[in-house]
Motif scaffolding. Sequence first.
Motif, PDB file in Angstrom:
ATOM      1  N   ALA A 288      -8.284   6.850   0.751  1.00  0.00           N
ATOM      2  CA  ALA A 288      -7.524   5.838   1.477  1.00  0.00           C
ATOM      3  C   ALA A 288      -8.372   4.630   1.847  1.00  0.00           C
ATOM      4  CB  ALA A 288      -6.919   6.455   2.744  1.00  0.00           C
TER       5      ALA A 288
ATOM      6  N   SER B 188       0.816  -1.220   0.000  1.00  0.00           N
ATOM      7  CA  SER B 188       0.000   0.000   0.000  1.00  0.00           C
ATOM      8  C   SER B 188       0.852   1.273   0.000  1.00  0.00           C
ATOM      9  CB  SER B 188      -0.927  -0.007   1.222  1.00  0.00           C
ATOM     10  OG  SER B 188      -1.627  -1.231   1.325  1.00  0.00           O
TER      11      SER B 188
ATOM     12  N   PHE C 127      -7.881   5.080  -5.683  1.00  0.00           N
ATOM     13  CA  PHE C 127      -7.799   6.098  -4.619  1.00  0.00           C
ATOM     14  C   PHE C 127      -8.583   7.339  -5.020  1.00  0.00           C
ATOM     15  CE2 PHE C 127      -6.029   9.762  -2.541  1.00  0.00           C
ATOM     16  CZ  PHE C 127      -5.768   9.354  -1.250  1.00  0.00           C
TER      17      PHE C 127
ATOM     18  N   LEU D 259      -1.140   4.578   0.252  1.00  0.00           N
ATOM     19  CA  LEU D 259      -1.623   4.946   1.586  1.00  0.00           C
ATOM     20  C   LEU D 259      -0.523   5.614   2.399  1.00  0.00           C
ATOM     21  CD1 LEU D 259      -3.869   1.963   2.746  1.00  0.00           C
ATOM     22  CD2 LEU D 259      -4.531   4.122   1.689  1.00  0.00           C
TER      23      LEU D 259
ATOM     24  N   ALA E 289      -1.779   5.109   7.226  1.00  0.00           N
ATOM     25  CA  ALA E 289      -1.925   3.941   6.354  1.00  0.00           C
ATOM     26  C   ALA E 289      -2.384   2.717   7.139  1.00  0.00           C
ATOM     27  CB  ALA E 289      -0.600   3.653   5.650  1.00  0.00           C
TER      28      ALA E 289
ATOM     29  N   ALA F 210      -0.168   9.067   1.077  1.00  0.00           N
ATOM     30  CA  ALA F 210      -1.286   9.907   1.529  1.00  0.00           C
ATOM     31  C   ALA F 210      -1.069  10.350   2.975  1.00  0.00           C
ATOM     32  CB  ALA F 210      -2.600   9.144   1.407  1.00  0.00           C
TER      33      ALA F 210
END
Length: 303
Positions: free
Chosen positions: A70, A18, A88, A21, A271, A24
Motif C-alpha cells: 500500500a 487508488s 503494489f 488501496l 487507504a 487492500a
Amino acid sequence: MDGFFSLFGKSMKELGKSPILLLAGLILGALSLPLLAGYIGVQQMIRSALVDFSQLVVPLLITPFITGGALGYALEVREKGSSSLSTFFASAKKSYPKLLICGIIAFIVYYFLLTAIMVFVLAGTVDPFIGSMLGFLMLGLTFFVLMSIEFYDIDVVSKGSGIMAAFRNSMDFARKNLLTAAGFFIMAVVLKSLVQLPLSFGMAGAMISNETYYNALMAMSNASANATNATAANASVNMTTLLSMGNITLSPEALVVVGIFQMLIQGFVFALLALFKANLYMVVRNRKKITDFDYDFSDEESP
C-alpha cells in the motif's frame, strides 16, 4: 499546520485514483472479522482461535505485506498521479521481510507499554494518588513512544532502510517535526477508532434491547442523578448484575450488518492513511530549509 491539512485534502482526492488501496483495506477488514466471534454463541475454543487469528496472525504476518504494498502504491500515486497492482505486489514483496521484523518489534513495544499501564492502574487501587500520577505519566510516555516509531514503515518502503535504521529515522523525523508527527498520530488513532463504531452501535442496541441490562443501566443512571445511600446501594447491586451477565451477544443479522460496515470503514481508513502518510512524510522530509543550502559569502575576487 496549513500544509498538514492541505496534504490531508490532497490525500482525500487521491482516493479516487487508488482503487487497489481501497481493496487492500477491505481485505484487511475482512481478515479482522473473526474478532466478532467474541460476540456470537460459539464454543470457547473456536472463539479463542478466531480471535487469536485476528489479533496475532493478521497484524504480525499479513498486515506487513499489505502495508508494504500500500505504501509503495501510495508513493507512486504521489509521484505519477496513479499506480498499478504490479507496483503494489513489487513493493509488498520487497519490503515484507523488514516490515515483518519491524512489526514484531513494534508489537512487543506496544504490549509492553500496555502492560505497564495496567500495572500502574492496579497500583492505583493501593494508593490512588501515586497510581493516578504514574498512570498519567505512563500514558504520556506511551503516546510519545508510539508516535516516535509511527513512521518506520514508510521509511522502509521509501528509502529501503534497514530495521534499526528505520526506527532511528522515524524517531528522528518525529523529534524534528513534533507537531506534524503528533498531528498525524492523533488523526490516525481517531480514524482507526472509527472502524469500531459499527460494533459499538451494535453492542449498544443489544444492551438496550435486553430488558435486564436496560433496567440495570436505567437504575444506575438514576442512582447517579440522586446520590443517596439507598440509591448508591441499588447502583452497587445493579453493577453486580451487569457484571454477572457475561458478554453481550449479537444476532447473526446484526453481526452481518456490523461486519459489512466495519469492512467499508476499514477500507476507507486504511487507504486514506496510506496516502496521507506517504504525502506527509515525503513532503516534510524533503522540505528545503535554509540550512540545507550552501552559500558562499566570501569575496570571490582573488586578493
